[in-house]
Design a protein around this motif. Sequence first.
Motif, PDB file in Angstrom:
ATOM      1  N   SER A 285       0.863  -1.184   0.000  1.00  0.00           N
ATOM      2  CA  SER A 285       0.000   0.000   0.000  1.00  0.00           C
ATOM      3  C   SER A 285       0.896   1.228   0.000  1.00  0.00           C
ATOM      4  CB  SER A 285      -0.878   0.008   1.250  1.00  0.00           C
ATOM      5  OG  SER A 285      -1.907  -0.933   1.106  1.00  0.00           O
ATOM      6  N   ILE A 286       0.665   2.112  -0.936  1.00  0.00           N
ATOM      7  CA  ILE A 286       1.469   3.338  -1.033  1.00  0.00           C
ATOM      8  C   ILE A 286       0.555   4.509  -0.709  1.00  0.00           C
ATOM      9  CG2 ILE A 286       3.170   4.529  -2.444  1.00  0.00           C
ATOM     10  CD1 ILE A 286       3.151   2.331  -4.418  1.00  0.00           C
ATOM     11  N   ASP A 287       0.783   5.153   0.410  1.00  0.00           N
ATOM     12  CA  ASP A 287      -0.050   6.323   0.709  1.00  0.00           C
ATOM     13  C   ASP A 287       0.823   7.571   0.659  1.00  0.00           C
ATOM     14  OD1 ASP A 287       1.334   6.099   3.125  1.00  0.00           O
ATOM     15  OD2 ASP A 287      -0.348   6.936   4.257  1.00  0.00           O
ATOM     16  N   HIS A 288       0.169   8.709   0.546  1.00  0.00           N
ATOM     17  CA  HIS A 288       0.874   9.994   0.489  1.00  0.00           C
ATOM     18  C   HIS A 288       1.980   9.998  -0.552  1.00  0.00           C
ATOM     19  CE1 HIS A 288       2.596  13.767   1.920  1.00  0.00           C
ATOM     20  NE2 HIS A 288       1.383  13.977   2.360  1.00  0.00           N
ATOM     21  N   ILE A 289       1.597   9.689  -1.780  1.00  0.00           N
ATOM     22  CA  ILE A 289       2.550   9.662  -2.893  1.00  0.00           C
ATOM     23  C   ILE A 289       3.072  11.073  -3.154  1.00  0.00           C
ATOM     24  CG2 ILE A 289       2.728   9.310  -5.397  1.00  0.00           C
ATOM     25  CD1 ILE A 289       0.753   7.004  -5.101  1.00  0.00           C
ATOM     26  N   ILE A 290       4.384  11.172  -3.232  1.00  0.00           N
ATOM     27  CA  ILE A 290       5.018  12.459  -3.535  1.00  0.00           C
ATOM     28  C   ILE A 290       5.223  12.602  -5.039  1.00  0.00           C
ATOM     29  CG2 ILE A 290       7.153  13.804  -3.273  1.00  0.00           C
ATOM     30  CD1 ILE A 290       5.835  13.738  -0.629  1.00  0.00           C
ATOM     31  N   ASP A 291       5.662  11.525  -5.683  1.00  0.00           N
ATOM     32  CA  ASP A 291       6.015  11.625  -7.096  1.00  0.00           C
ATOM     33  C   ASP A 291       6.053  10.219  -7.681  1.00  0.00           C
ATOM     34  OD1 ASP A 291       7.151  12.078  -9.591  1.00  0.00           O
ATOM     35  OD2 ASP A 291       8.616  13.498  -8.835  1.00  0.00           O
ATOM     36  N   ARG A 292       5.089   9.952  -8.557  1.00  0.00           N
ATOM     37  CA  ARG A 292       4.951   8.609  -9.090  1.00  0.00           C
ATOM     38  C   ARG A 292       5.821   8.369 -10.310  1.00  0.00           C
ATOM     39  NH1 ARG A 292      -0.623   6.336 -11.625  1.00  0.00           N
ATOM     40  NH2 ARG A 292       0.665   5.466 -13.286  1.00  0.00           N
ATOM     41  N   VAL A 293       6.253   9.451 -10.941  1.00  0.00           N
ATOM     42  CA  VAL A 293       7.034   9.310 -12.171  1.00  0.00           C
ATOM     43  C   VAL A 293       8.346   8.585 -11.860  1.00  0.00           C
ATOM     44  CG1 VAL A 293       8.138  10.548 -14.060  1.00  0.00           C
ATOM     45  CG2 VAL A 293       6.023  11.430 -13.053  1.00  0.00           C
ATOM     46  N   GLY A 294       8.699   7.660 -12.718  1.00  0.00           N
ATOM     47  CA  GLY A 294       9.938   6.917 -12.522  1.00  0.00           C
ATOM     48  C   GLY A 294       9.762   5.672 -11.662  1.00  0.00           C
ATOM     49  N   GLY A 295       8.552   5.417 -11.222  1.00  0.00           N
ATOM     50  CA  GLY A 295       8.301   4.230 -10.405  1.00  0.00           C
ATOM     51  C   GLY A 295       8.608   2.950 -11.170  1.00  0.00           C
ATOM     52  N   GLY A 296       8.277   2.944 -12.459  1.00  0.00           N
ATOM     53  CA  GLY A 296       8.572   1.775 -13.288  1.00  0.00           C
ATOM     54  C   GLY A 296      10.070   1.579 -13.462  1.00  0.00           C
ATOM     55  N   ASP A 297      10.778   2.673 -13.645  1.00  0.00           N
ATOM     56  CA  ASP A 297      12.232   2.579 -13.830  1.00  0.00           C
ATOM     57  C   ASP A 297      12.906   2.096 -12.541  1.00  0.00           C
ATOM     58  OD1 ASP A 297      11.702   3.697 -16.353  1.00  0.00           O
ATOM     59  OD2 ASP A 297      11.810   5.705 -15.513  1.00  0.00           O
ATOM     60  N   ALA A 298      12.375   2.518 -11.415  1.00  0.00           N
ATOM     61  CA  ALA A 298      12.906   2.038 -10.134  1.00  0.00           C
ATOM     62  C   ALA A 298      12.692   0.534  -9.990  1.00  0.00           C
ATOM     63  CB  ALA A 298      12.229   2.787  -8.986  1.00  0.00           C
ATOM     64  N   PHE A 299      11.549   0.076 -10.476  1.00  0.00           N
ATOM     65  CA  PHE A 299      11.241  -1.359 -10.420  1.00  0.00           C
ATOM     66  C   PHE A 299      12.219  -2.146 -11.291  1.00  0.00           C
ATOM     67  CE2 PHE A 299       8.793  -4.929 -12.336  1.00  0.00           C
ATOM     68  CZ  PHE A 299       8.653  -5.707 -11.197  1.00  0.00           C
ATOM     69  N   VAL A 300      12.366  -1.701 -12.542  1.00  0.00           N
ATOM     70  CA  VAL A 300      13.294  -2.378 -13.455  1.00  0.00           C
ATOM     71  C   VAL A 300      14.695  -2.412 -12.863  1.00  0.00           C
ATOM     72  CG1 VAL A 300      14.424  -2.189 -15.707  1.00  0.00           C
ATOM     73  CG2 VAL A 300      11.944  -1.819 -15.520  1.00  0.00           C
ATOM     74  N   SER A 301      15.115  -1.293 -12.276  1.00  0.00           N
ATOM     75  CA  SER A 301      16.456  -1.242 -11.686  1.00  0.00           C
ATOM     76  C   SER A 301      16.591  -2.256 -10.563  1.00  0.00           C
ATOM     77  CB  SER A 301      16.736   0.166 -11.130  1.00  0.00           C
ATOM     78  OG  SER A 301      16.506   1.144 -12.117  1.00  0.00           O
ATOM     79  N   GLY A 302      15.538  -2.389  -9.776  1.00  0.00           N
ATOM     80  CA  GLY A 302      15.566  -3.361  -8.687  1.00  0.00           C
ATOM     81  C   GLY A 302      15.681  -4.783  -9.219  1.00  0.00           C
ATOM     82  N   VAL A 303      14.916  -5.089 -10.261  1.00  0.00           N
ATOM     83  CA  VAL A 303      14.999  -6.426 -10.851  1.00  0.00           C
ATOM     84  C   VAL A 303      16.402  -6.671 -11.399  1.00  0.00           C
ATOM     85  CG1 VAL A 303      14.239  -7.869 -12.770  1.00  0.00           C
ATOM     86  CG2 VAL A 303      12.537  -6.639 -11.388  1.00  0.00           C
ATOM     87  N   LEU A 304      16.938  -5.692 -12.136  1.00  0.00           N
ATOM     88  CA  LEU A 304      18.270  -5.890 -12.718  1.00  0.00           C
ATOM     89  C   LEU A 304      19.303  -6.136 -11.620  1.00  0.00           C
ATOM     90  CD1 LEU A 304      18.317  -3.212 -15.598  1.00  0.00           C
ATOM     91  CD2 LEU A 304      18.101  -5.702 -15.811  1.00  0.00           C
ATOM     92  N   HIS A 305      19.198  -5.372 -10.525  1.00  0.00           N
ATOM     93  CA  HIS A 305      20.161  -5.564  -9.434  1.00  0.00           C
ATOM     94  C   HIS A 305      20.047  -6.970  -8.847  1.00  0.00           C
ATOM     95  CE1 HIS A 305      22.676  -5.057  -6.082  1.00  0.00           C
ATOM     96  NE2 HIS A 305      21.782  -4.659  -5.206  1.00  0.00           N
ATOM     97  N   GLY A 306      18.826  -7.402  -8.592  1.00  0.00           N
ATOM     98  CA  GLY A 306      18.639  -8.733  -8.010  1.00  0.00           C
ATOM     99  C   GLY A 306      19.101  -9.824  -8.956  1.00  0.00           C
ATOM    100  N   TYR A 307      18.772  -9.653 -10.230  1.00  0.00           N
ATOM    101  CA  TYR A 307      19.114 -10.679 -11.223  1.00  0.00           C
ATOM    102  C   TYR A 307      20.629 -10.782 -11.393  1.00  0.00           C
ATOM    103  CZ  TYR A 307      19.149 -13.172 -15.675  1.00  0.00           C
ATOM    104  OH  TYR A 307      19.371 -14.089 -16.677  1.00  0.00           O
ATOM    105  N   LEU A 308      21.276  -9.634 -11.505  1.00  0.00           N
ATOM    106  CA  LEU A 308      22.732  -9.639 -11.693  1.00  0.00           C
ATOM    107  C   LEU A 308      23.450 -10.103 -10.433  1.00  0.00           C
ATOM    108  CD1 LEU A 308      23.134  -6.305 -13.700  1.00  0.00           C
ATOM    109  CD2 LEU A 308      23.294  -8.643 -14.599  1.00  0.00           C
ATOM    110  N   SER A 309      22.760 -10.012  -9.292  1.00  0.00           N
ATOM    111  CA  SER A 309      23.350 -10.470  -8.027  1.00  0.00           C
ATOM    112  C   SER A 309      23.025 -11.933  -7.738  1.00  0.00           C
ATOM    113  CB  SER A 309      22.821  -9.611  -6.866  1.00  0.00           C
ATOM    114  OG  SER A 309      23.022  -8.251  -7.118  1.00  0.00           O
TER     115      SER A 309
END
Lengths: 336, 336, 336, 336, 336, 336
Positions: C267-291
């Motif tokens: 649950s995400i409340d009090h969103i400050i800035d949603r833009v780039g949320g997808g890119d943050a997700f992709v970055s997280g996957v890439l980090h986990g996958y490469l690790s």
Amino acid sequence: MKNILTFGEILVRLSSNQGKRLSEANTLHVNYGGAEANVAVSLAQYGYRTSIFSRIPDHEISKGILHYLKGYDVNTNLIQLKGTRIGTYYLEVGAGNRSSKVIYDRAHTSITELTPEDLDYETIFKDQELLHVTGITPALSDNLVQVTECLFKEAKARGILISFDFNYRAKLWSKETAGQVFKRLLSYVDICSCAELDFIHLLGYEQESERLSYPERLTTYYKKLSKEYDNIAVLFSTKRENLSASTNQLTGYFYTKGQLYESPLFSIDHIIDRVGGGDAFVSGVLHGYLSNWNEQNIIDFATAASVLKHTILGDANIVTEEEVNNMLNNGSQINR
Amino acid sequence: MKNILTFGEILVRLSSNQGKRLSEANTLHVNYGGAEANVAVSLAQYGYRTSIFSRIPDHEISKGILHYLKGYDVNTNLIQLKGTRIGTYYLEVGAGNRSSKVIYDRAHTSITELTPEDLDYETIFKDQELLHVTGITPALSDNLVQVTECLFKEAKARGILISFDFNYRAKLWSKETAGQVFKRLLSYVDICSCAELDFIHLLGYEQESERLSYPERLTTYYKKLSKEYDNIAVLFSTKRENLSASTNQLTGYFYTKGQLYESPLFSIDHIIDRVGGGDAFVSGVLHGYLSNWNEQNIIDFATAASVLKHTILGDANIVTEEEVNNMLNNGSQINR
Amino acid sequence: MKNILTFGEILVRLSSNQGKRLSEANTLHVNYGGAEANVAVSLAQYGYRTSIFSRIPDHEISKGILHYLKGYDVNTNLIQLKGTRIGTYYLEVGAGNRSSKVIYDRAHTSITELTPEDLDYETIFKDQELLHVTGITPALSDNLVQVTECLFKEAKARGILISFDFNYRAKLWSKETAGQVFKRLLSYVDICSCAELDFIHLLGYEQESERLSYPERLTTYYKKLSKEYDNIAVLFSTKRENLSASTNQLTGYFYTKGQLYESPLFSIDHIIDRVGGGDAFVSGVLHGYLSNWNEQNIIDFATAASVLKHTILGDANIVTEEEVNNMLNNGSQINR
Amino acid sequence: MKNILTFGEILVRLSSNQGKRLSEANTLHVNYGGAEANVAVSLAQYGYRTSIFSRIPDHEISKGILHYLKGYDVNTNLIQLKGTRIGTYYLEVGAGNRSSKVIYDRAHTSITELTPEDLDYETIFKDQELLHVTGITPALSDNLVQVTECLFKEAKARGILISFDFNYRAKLWSKETAGQVFKRLLSYVDICSCAELDFIHLLGYEQESERLSYPERLTTYYKKLSKEYDNIAVLFSTKRENLSASTNQLTGYFYTKGQLYESPLFSIDHIIDRVGGGDAFVSGVLHGYLSNWNEQNIIDFATAASVLKHTILGDANIVTEEEVNNMLNNGSQINR
Amino acid sequence: MKNILTFGEILVRLSSNQGKRLSEANTLHVNYGGAEANVAVSLAQYGYRTSIFSRIPDHEISKGILHYLKGYDVNTNLIQLKGTRIGTYYLEVGAGNRSSKVIYDRAHTSITELTPEDLDYETIFKDQELLHVTGITPALSDNLVQVTECLFKEAKARGILISFDFNYRAKLWSKETAGQVFKRLLSYVDICSCAELDFIHLLGYEQESERLSYPERLTTYYKKLSKEYDNIAVLFSTKRENLSASTNQLTGYFYTKGQLYESPLFSIDHIIDRVGGGDAFVSGVLHGYLSNWNEQNIIDFATAASVLKHTILGDANIVTEEEVNNMLNNGSQINR
Amino acid sequence: MKNILTFGEILVRLSSNQGKRLSEANTLHVNYGGAEANVAVSLAQYGYRTSIFSRIPDHEISKGILHYLKGYDVNTNLIQLKGTRIGTYYLEVGAGNRSSKVIYDRAHTSITELTPEDLDYETIFKDQELLHVTGITPALSDNLVQVTECLFKEAKARGILISFDFNYRAKLWSKETAGQVFKRLLSYVDICSCAELDFIHLLGYEQESERLSYPERLTTYYKKLSKEYDNIAVLFSTKRENLSASTNQLTGYFYTKGQLYESPLFSIDHIIDRVGGGDAFVSGVLHGYLSNWNEQNIIDFATAASVLKHTILGDANIVTEEEVNNMLNNGSQINR
Ligand SMILES: [Ca+2]
Ligand SMILES: [Ca+2]
Ligand SMILES: [Ca+2]
Ligand SMILES: [Ca+2]
Ligand SMILES: [Ca+2]
Ligand SMILES: [Ca+2]
Ligand SMILES: [Ca+2]
Ligand SMILES: [Ca+2]
Ligand SMILES: [Ca+2]
Ligand SMILES: [Ca+2]
Ligand SMILES: [Ca+2]
Ligand SMILES: [Ca+2]
Ligand code: NI
Ligand code: NI
Ligand code: NI
Ligand code: NI
Ligand code: NI
Ligand code: NI
Ligand code: NI
Ligand code: NI
Ligand code: NI
Ligand code: NI
Ligand code: NI
Ligand code: NI
Ligand code: NI
Ligand code: NI
Ligand code: NI
Ligand code: NI
Ligand code: NI
Ligand code: NI
């Protein structure tokens, strides 16, 4: 497109930043408001040719008001530049569990000195099709009670629709005086915004049994009033649940020809600015009614318009019809 | 009206705007805090004559502190202007799912150099009726452990009530040292704020069975402590549920004479600033207790006061008794 | 530590304050974004040596971009300073019931003029181990379709992993064209981000029965695509519930070797800035996958990273691995 | 392009808005400074590969420092993340007839704990061609006197040029101690910034007759020092006339091989930020000297660079060589 | 240290940012002023125990006023919380060739309703040694003419020194009325601020020949008035040359026992805020006079104090005696 | 009152705060400009009914432009909402010795696509009495050269006065092309703004001997041009001395019937915003000329108007005729 006239005081609003008490504020946000100005601005965004009849002094601060109204397509030719004071109010913007606080500084303002002699009906009513006033206007001075009645009588005579929003303000006058004035004014009104507490406190109705649901009770009041004043074609209001200063729930009600229509219940979270929410609602109803939409559409649109207002800093609902409909239909996506 | 003395460090707080990491901040908000200063400010808003005994350097930044305290009616005559450093902390204000972050820069500050020789009891305790200190003060230096004990002993001798808030800060000292010091201090205390983890981590109590509810466990701890230290008249604390950095739930507990009193659970949404919430709570309890309110009123008021604090930027709870009661009774209407 | 290359446009973003319409804004916040820049910045915070291949004009605004990227540890040596326009977008930040609005001003920008002749593969791919591109890049010009294909082909030849995020933007090109291009690109891809609507609108898949749960439908699409393109090793995406512009729910999905892994629902409340949320997700996957983390860890981490992004103003997810894990494990305490 | 190393403390600077006393400030601007960091930043804008050797704690505020330095192309690999305090200073920005005020909070900082054992010369001096230090560094602690001497000795041994700026700070140490330390350090120095008062107060020179002009007196001091320390190749300084905090006049002097070169007198009006003006001057001299410009060009450029610094908020002179030359040649046109 | 009482209206001031017209302002700075409050604040910074006798409404905005005064060490116990309006003024801050503009909104304010019946002399005059009032106070209402006279008479009777600053405001009353009132008041005055135009426009003096220098003319007026009112011990004023809204020149004049003393001419560049410059001057004179400084010191100090005021945003001169003397002696160095 | 039409591009301007480089800006101020829009706004403040003929895209940012123009009484009915780009420029505001910097981002904008086919002369020229265009408009595209010529020809045919300001911009086109186009346009022009460099660089005139004073040389050029184009009734321009970005001197020149009129030299200190100074000057001349003032009055007023513009943030000269005259007559007093 229709021509619409509103009559009332235009206010300077000075508001603190969220989280700051007024007493600690070292900067204040400047906005302009006043219930009738808010309605004029909102209807102009829906495409109406709106004007406001008012009076403010002839100085720099008034220039800001005129800039604001003209910038949002409100005709300012009927605003008289006279007198010495502009109505002002300070707004401490609440948040979460702390409610907003309003401090009025609106005694002795230019508009309170307006008298029936100042009314040039030909100019004022030229091409107008609807006149909107709220109960705040007659609350401001005895003069303005008279002026409001004169305008209502004259508008009626010219076949101009009259819209009236009770908008009772306890800081401005007593329930008794307000009730007496409103009863006189109601005999001219075609379109009327008022809710349960108005009936009980101002019109002296008995509270209907709490065993009845709110819509049932409201229907009863509206029926009764329609009988008393058969000139009133439509009645409407919202019901608001204050979960906190940041989270509310809002339902709209629209009554005509014996039938009450109810909007969905809207959850409003992360409220930015609740002031002017009622004016946004009235503007939505007026737009729907003048457009001959069906009743359910009217109340859904008007309530959604009011909800959208809560997300905008400032008194006025700077949104288009298309934006209100998008919100009704799609919720909150980024559009890119 | 009563005279109240607090003793502790006054801090400069530098906080980023919401949504900004500290590492990107190019402006910081300046506020002043410190647990004991916060209590002094809050109690002054309730009408007490409060003073703070502290030490800060003699320069421009201290002027801002003195301006702040005097402006909120805290007597600053006992603040010594000496030494070279002011305690400072950086606050990265969290939001939603990102928690707030505090970076302390409070080593080598003026107050840490205070010694028992610097204490002029006649001046310090003149007309005082209650002394409030938190566990942060003795955490700051060995000197301050001594000074705190001296003040407690002397206050006791003069019949001044002693209020103590555990306020354990892991960034300042170890659980072991804190526990030993607190145990010595407790033998002087009349009024005490501490919660379950304090009992377990600092006083070495066994955790009560999880099958007991939180209030039941708390009652057990409080009973035990009251037996050990029969000088302690009242004990209290809050329980906080962190749904997010913006949404919390808070319940207050107040214990006296074998009985635990519990406030309603308050939902706090759209948190502006959580820092100082505990100090606001303590201030509310002290106000209720010194006013001889009944226990339920004390805990309801204190918890509501703490809730209100979350809506105000800055460490201190700049609200009046009337505002707390309005919130308790009416929720979040615009008042106009 | 690995070397990672991204390729795409770097954008100047100009955003209004919350509660202000773009049309009333008299100040705008400046941030820098672009999906591939966002991924480069986020991965640099996780410790990767990241570079971005791009083109921007040689003037003052570009200096701000270079400062930003270098400050967050992204290598800018591959950025060509040429051409006359920087891609720009205006962001009206939504709140509550009003969604955010994006206005692109990104036609005729420097990067759109890049051609295969501008590619010096030796320099571009030196020491790189993974190349990340999103579907926005080929959407910008015909040139960039060609350049993207050339880069994919060359990367493949050099044994560099290829990551592709569909990131379909209706304001930039039609579904038909995008689908054709993506199908050609997919034959080079190892790591791929796409969701149900991408399959239906771009790849021409039939929608699976609504009686299947979302994870079941997604598994079916992913299976099918994996069969078609056996080069694709992992597929992933998020599912977002828009309760309002301030309150969302997010679930992450990661698919590999016939198996779908699902994160908890955040649950995400009090969103400050949603833009780039997808890119943050992709970055997280890439980090986990490469690790080489296990699949559940990857998807939990990536989704938590995306959630954290919503609390930060600006396009990029300026958080460390440790901060993401803290959020996953501890929720929202003040740390002091 | 040359590699340059500076050694000194990096400071967080917190400054009030113009017209606000520090004691009233409720927001402060964050910048980063420190004389040696300022030189490293300025030289990086002229195209040098600069590094700073320093020590700061490992926390969020340090991240901001690293972001700042990396963003302006200063290599931060030699910065040790250790210890607990960052040097901080508060700046009350003066205007017109009120001068600026600085409050240091820089005792007990990380860098003061650096000892000769912490020096890994191979890493520190790898590929360096010039080392720049100011008199502030040894002023900070006895440790740092030792460390500075060790670095000077080792740099000398490796044939690295040594640049030293007296930068005497009365708030940090006495004239006597400073003079003794500086005399020892001078025997390693190639490039030296010092002015008349430094000779009189720190080196114990007699003041030359006031009947001599300032350039004549300065020539005498410089001649004498050059004789005493024949390792010093160039000497330089500025003379500033303080007409007000907003209006100054500046002349630069550069001495080499028995000859003094003087810049034009620059009138500086509407000063934005005077801090770092000296560091900008030193950077300009270093650039001209390392570029083998003729002497008059060196002093004109360096003084113009310093003048330009006064128009930029923050300690560092974020300008290119081309911009300094434009100012020298064209004055203040809008370029469009 | 002496006890000083001032009597007058406390104003809320709302000012635009430099470069912004009031009509475009969307934020306004909040400060507090009023000539007599300014004097009370300035004298408190010089170490006096100052009080202000005034009346403001009992609401949130007044809280800000009380916070401000208490924070600057002004006793607020004599401020009555009554009535409905606070005096307000809007300030468009000029710059360069555009002068500042003031819009008053101070009709019907709380203080104008004060009558002689509201005066409790025992409380008001307890321990006071000097009473300061300006000509603005009697300008506000007929009531206040009476109240001022009553206070002057009573103060005289109690042996309290009376200081009066003409401070004629054309926007508040006519020259004729002001002149008549001032003549009556002058018979009580010990210390008096007035300049050439006051003599000509208000007291009906003939203008002295322009062939006389300004100091010569002023001496003549002062001599004459001293003869007429032999109770007046000292007279003083400044002469201001308006080169632009940002650049002025100021000279101070102080007259006593037949002798005129003149300060140096101060050049004021980069003016931040000119409002309150006169009050700062009066405060400086009062401080010097009550300290028994020699006449030249008094006028130099007072004029320098006024000059320093021009560098501070807000009406009051928040500077210490030491800072004024530093400016007199040292000009504008950074102190570090 | 007269009706005035201008034709040109309306620009969004994004400017940094004073003291900040564009590359460091994290907020930018939004204003709207464009030479012809500036003239339309300024003349509307003098009471003219002004319109602007232009084209901008149909989106949110355009709404801000329309709001701005309508708010300042400019008719926007002739603005076509079409195409995809708005002209944008970034302004780094200079100060003291650092000049302002402009970065244009105005290629491919909506207005550049306007063709003669888009011209509906009846609508455009209805009731117009004067058409004003600057040399920037034809510089934007070949289309606009054609459109400008068509409008000039048609205006001429309708007896509408034509005003032309050279406004040569080197960043938009070459001197050669500009000269050729301007020569063709000049044959329609009645009222013309150009200065010495325009004659030399664009019209190919020989520079007159430097032994002649500037007014003498200018008279020679103006005489010659008047002979060549006997349709030109008046010629005018300013001469600016750039002492710094904050301090300028300005003289205005107005030529008609063989005679040159010269304004006083105005010293401009503390410049806030120099952009639009030329447009303010042209507006002043047009106002004086259309009001049939005598020549000296025209040039004094126009130059004073331009001077006043330098004190206002934003491109347009938001001042009334009365304010310009006040400045001419009274300098910089506070008016209260
Ligand atoms: Ca309402
Ligand atoms: Ca508004
Ligand atoms: Ca606490
Ligand atoms: Ca605080
Ligand atoms: Ca995305
Ligand atoms: Ca960003
Ligand atoms: Ca220096
Ligand atoms: Ca800096
Ligand atoms: Ca005054
Ligand atoms: Ca121009
Ligand atoms: Ca503008
Ligand atoms: Ca401008
Ligand atoms: Ni704000
Ligand atoms: Ni506007
Ligand atoms: Ni309203
Ligand atoms: Ni803020
Ligand atoms: Ni919020
Ligand atoms: Ni606290
Ligand atoms: Ni913002
Ligand atoms: Ni993105
Ligand atoms: Ni600032
Ligand atoms: Ni940065
Ligand atoms: Ni200036
Ligand atoms: Ni420096
Ligand atoms: Ni400001
Ligand atoms: Ni304050
Ligand atoms: Ni004043
Ligand atoms: Ni600004
Ligand atoms: Ni222009
Ligand atoms: Ni300035």
